[in-house]
Design an enzyme around this catalytic site. Sequence first.
Site, PDB file in Angstrom:
ATOM      1  N   GLY A 233       0.768  -1.395  -0.087  1.00 52.60           N
ATOM      2  CA  GLY A 233      -0.073  -0.134  -0.005  1.00 52.60           C
ATOM      3  C   GLY A 233       0.805   1.276   0.020  1.00 52.60           C
ATOM      4  O   GLY A 233       0.391   2.331   0.020  1.00 52.60           O
ATOM      5  N   ARG A 271       2.950  -1.515  -6.041  1.00 48.83           N
ATOM      6  CA  ARG A 271       3.254  -0.209  -6.841  1.00 48.83           C
ATOM      7  C   ARG A 271       4.540   0.595  -6.333  1.00 48.83           C
ATOM      8  O   ARG A 271       5.240   1.055  -6.939  1.00 48.83           O
ATOM      9  CB  ARG A 271       1.994   0.741  -6.063  1.00 48.83           C
ATOM     10  CG  ARG A 271       1.965   2.265  -6.664  1.00 48.83           C
ATOM     11  CD  ARG A 271       0.734   3.025  -5.957  1.00 48.83           C
ATOM     12  NE  ARG A 271      -0.245   2.348  -5.779  1.00 48.83           N
ATOM     13  CZ  ARG A 271      -1.320   2.210  -6.628  1.00 48.83           C
ATOM     14  NH1 ARG A 271      -1.195   2.958  -7.739  1.00 48.83           N
ATOM     15  NH2 ARG A 271      -2.407   1.588  -6.067  1.00 48.83           N
ATOM     16  N   ARG A 307      -6.235   2.605 -15.336  1.00 43.73           N
ATOM     17  CA  ARG A 307      -6.602   3.519 -13.987  1.00 43.73           C
ATOM     18  C   ARG A 307      -7.318   4.729 -14.102  1.00 43.73           C
ATOM     19  O   ARG A 307      -8.021   4.933 -13.352  1.00 43.73           O
ATOM     20  CB  ARG A 307      -5.178   3.679 -13.386  1.00 43.73           C
ATOM     21  CG  ARG A 307      -4.299   2.283 -13.069  1.00 43.73           C
ATOM     22  CD  ARG A 307      -3.010   2.559 -12.186  1.00 43.73           C
ATOM     23  NE  ARG A 307      -3.340   3.003 -10.881  1.00 43.73           N
ATOM     24  CZ  ARG A 307      -3.289   4.389 -10.414  1.00 43.73           C
ATOM     25  NH1 ARG A 307      -2.743   5.269 -11.340  1.00 43.73           N
ATOM     26  NH2 ARG A 307      -3.395   4.688  -9.314  1.00 43.73           N
ATOM     27  N   TYR A 311     -10.397   4.331 -11.529  1.00 44.79           N
ATOM     28  CA  TYR A 311     -10.298   5.093 -10.298  1.00 44.79           C
ATOM     29  C   TYR A 311     -10.344   6.716 -10.466  1.00 44.79           C
ATOM     30  O   TYR A 311      -9.922   7.243  -9.396  1.00 44.79           O
ATOM     31  CB  TYR A 311      -9.096   4.709  -9.443  1.00 44.79           C
ATOM     32  CG  TYR A 311      -8.480   3.362  -9.370  1.00 44.79           C
ATOM     33  CD1 TYR A 311      -9.237   2.394  -9.034  1.00 44.79           C
ATOM     34  CD2 TYR A 311      -7.477   2.806 -10.054  1.00 44.79           C
ATOM     35  CE1 TYR A 311      -8.897   0.964  -8.736  1.00 44.79           C
ATOM     36  CE2 TYR A 311      -6.994   1.519  -9.738  1.00 44.79           C
ATOM     37  CZ  TYR A 311      -7.579   0.656  -9.273  1.00 44.79           C
ATOM     38  OH  TYR A 311      -7.214  -0.617  -9.157  1.00 44.79           O
ATOM     39  N   CYS A 338     -15.167   2.887 -27.558  1.00 42.64           N
ATOM     40  CA  CYS A 338     -16.374   3.642 -27.654  1.00 42.64           C
ATOM     41  C   CYS A 338     -16.859   3.696 -25.819  1.00 42.64           C
ATOM     42  O   CYS A 338     -18.018   2.779 -25.716  1.00 42.64           O
ATOM     43  CB  CYS A 338     -17.388   2.812 -28.351  1.00 42.64           C
ATOM     44  SG  CYS A 338     -16.677   2.492 -29.810  1.00 42.64           S
ATOM     45  N   GLU A 339     -16.515   4.442 -25.037  1.00 41.45           N
ATOM     46  CA  GLU A 339     -16.844   4.501 -23.793  1.00 41.45           C
ATOM     47  C   GLU A 339     -16.529   5.982 -23.453  1.00 41.45           C
ATOM     48  O   GLU A 339     -15.171   6.460 -23.846  1.00 41.45           O
ATOM     49  CB  GLU A 339     -16.125   3.733 -22.874  1.00 41.45           C
ATOM     50  CG  GLU A 339     -16.192   2.130 -23.165  1.00 41.45           C
ATOM     51  CD  GLU A 339     -17.563   1.862 -22.518  1.00 41.45           C
ATOM     52  OE1 GLU A 339     -18.283   2.317 -21.534  1.00 41.45           O
ATOM     53  OE2 GLU A 339     -17.892   0.563 -22.718  1.00 41.45           O
ATOM     54  N   TYR A 367      -0.326  -1.713 -11.980  1.00 39.90           N
ATOM     55  CA  TYR A 367      -1.786  -1.608 -12.406  1.00 39.90           C
ATOM     56  C   TYR A 367      -1.928  -1.082 -13.693  1.00 39.90           C
ATOM     57  O   TYR A 367      -3.057  -0.406 -13.831  1.00 39.90           O
ATOM     58  CB  TYR A 367      -2.709  -1.124 -11.255  1.00 39.90           C
ATOM     59  CG  TYR A 367      -2.117  -1.470  -9.947  1.00 39.90           C
ATOM     60  CD1 TYR A 367      -2.626  -2.884  -9.421  1.00 39.90           C
ATOM     61  CD2 TYR A 367      -1.730  -0.907  -9.038  1.00 39.90           C
ATOM     62  CE1 TYR A 367      -2.290  -3.532  -8.206  1.00 39.90           C
ATOM     63  CE2 TYR A 367      -1.091  -1.549  -7.584  1.00 39.90           C
ATOM     64  CZ  TYR A 367      -1.521  -3.011  -7.348  1.00 39.90           C
ATOM     65  OH  TYR A 367      -1.305  -3.391  -6.121  1.00 39.90           O
TER      66      TYR A 367
HETATM   67  C1  LIG Z   1      -2.897  -5.273  -3.779  1.00 41.67           C
HETATM   68  C2  LIG Z   1      -2.297  -5.956  -2.702  1.00 41.67           C
HETATM   69  C3  LIG Z   1      -1.021  -5.655  -2.444  1.00 41.67           C
HETATM   70  C4  LIG Z   1      -0.317  -4.568  -2.942  1.00 41.67           C
HETATM   71  O1  LIG Z   1      -0.599  -3.068  -2.776  1.00 41.67           O
HETATM   72  P1  LIG Z   1       0.193  -1.918  -3.350  1.00 41.67           P
HETATM   73  O2  LIG Z   1      -0.543  -1.026  -3.035  1.00 41.67           O
HETATM   74  O3  LIG Z   1       0.497  -2.383  -4.917  1.00 41.67           O
HETATM   75  O4  LIG Z   1       1.545  -2.045  -2.571  1.00 41.67           O
HETATM   76  C5  LIG Z   1      -0.523  -6.255  -1.144  1.00 41.67           C
HETATM   77  N1  LIG Z   1      -1.179  -7.139  -0.408  1.00 41.67           N
HETATM   78  C6  LIG Z   1      -2.434  -7.375  -0.848  1.00 41.67           C
HETATM   79  C7  LIG Z   1      -3.291  -8.228   0.117  1.00 41.67           C
HETATM   80  C8  LIG Z   1      -3.246  -6.928  -1.712  1.00 41.67           C
HETATM   81  O5  LIG Z   1      -4.500  -6.913  -2.266  1.00 41.67           O
END
Ligand SMILES: *Cc1c(COP(=O)(O)O)cnc(C)c1O
Length: 404
Positions: A233, A271, A307, A311, A338-339, A367
């Site tokens: 994350g 990421r 993306r 999002y 076509c969106e 992603y």
């Molecule tokens: C998507 C995901 C990640 C990776 O998330 P990032 O934001 O790309 O670092 C890690 N663990 C789980 C369980 C996920 O679903």
Amino acid sequence: MKYIKKKLTIEKASIQNIAARFGTPTYCYSYNQLKENINNFKKNFKSFSPLICFAIKSNTNINLIREIKKFGLGADVVSVGELMMALKAGIDPKKIVFSGVGKTSDEISYAIDKKILLINTESKSEINEIERIAKSKKKIVNIGIRLNPNTDAKTLKQISTGKKENKFGVDEKTFFNLVTYSKSSKNINLKCLSVHIGSQILSHKPYEKMLKVIDRIIQKSNYNFEFIDLGGGMGISYEKNNKKLNYQKYNIAIKKFLKNYNSKIIFEPGRSIIGNTGSLVSKVIYIKESDKKDFIILDAAMNDLMRPALYGANHKTLPALKTNQTSKKTYEFVGPICESTDKFTTLKKFQKLNEKDLVVMCDVGAYGMSLSSNYNVRTKPAEILIKGSNINIIKKRQKVEDLI
Ligand SMILES: *Cc1c(COP(=O)(O)O)cnc(C)c1O
């Protein structure tokens, strides 16, 4: 990526040369950026040397996974396909964790046969299924339980996963019940508490809160977890004014947490490892003028880079060749699909563009290609890896014949 004599360049390869050689749209990755990201990640947490499991879903190119493996990383997988991919790339099964809310019996069975490090479970019914399969194979399976710490990651709601209304993990009460249940089971061995509160997190504070919750819950459950899997994350800077995640503060919070435990920390970054290594090169097909703005119609579309449509994400967009002319009109960069959501970004005072000019969308390594599709029977882009002046194709462009 920088301009050298007005030409946008990745390591030693100019975008113009790349496009001439490989066509467009094409995903380009910088090896040296990847190396820098991994080394920085390791350095940030080196005092407790965590197991770093690359989240395969962020980028599924096997040649990139092979490079990542060479730095000693493991893998976080969320399907049997990703598990097979990680194994094929040579990742040690003892460095693989299997996450996700709904693993099928076949997936669980395969993971058990491959003796991976952990299956991170998310419900009682999944634990029962793992137990049933393990019993039939006369095996003891190592599992983790994913806790939903009810922590707001303060990120986009589409990529937030750690609040109680999200489908991920189990709540506190269920967690305690599952710990008790696992202790009594002969075929499962509970080794890990896992969490993952969301993606593109730019403040250390949600992580601090999450650690406090985990700390309290471990004390209350009075169980010795061999592993604490903190998920991924960690956010990256997509835009100039983006904050940067303070790794030092996150590191301090973890070190403080570890004073009470001798668990091994696992991370699952996607990421933050691969995001800023990738760029999508695309060509202007047409320019459609209108009153308020001009539409720049690119040969890349939402099927190549989802993306923005999925999002509302915004990727920095740059011309491959710098001129000194600025457009008076606002540009809206769109694809040919076509969106109405098939648009990338809207920019004022962009450099004046002409048909056949090349533009680059930045920070699409995570992603990007992994979320691409064949919508509108559009072929997926080529992928190339740049290492200094070395350019290697790591995935060929799909051919229409492959799809028919
Ligand atoms: C998507 C995901 C990640 C990776 O998330 P990032 O934001 O790309 O670092 C890690 N663990 C789980 C369980 C996920 O679903």
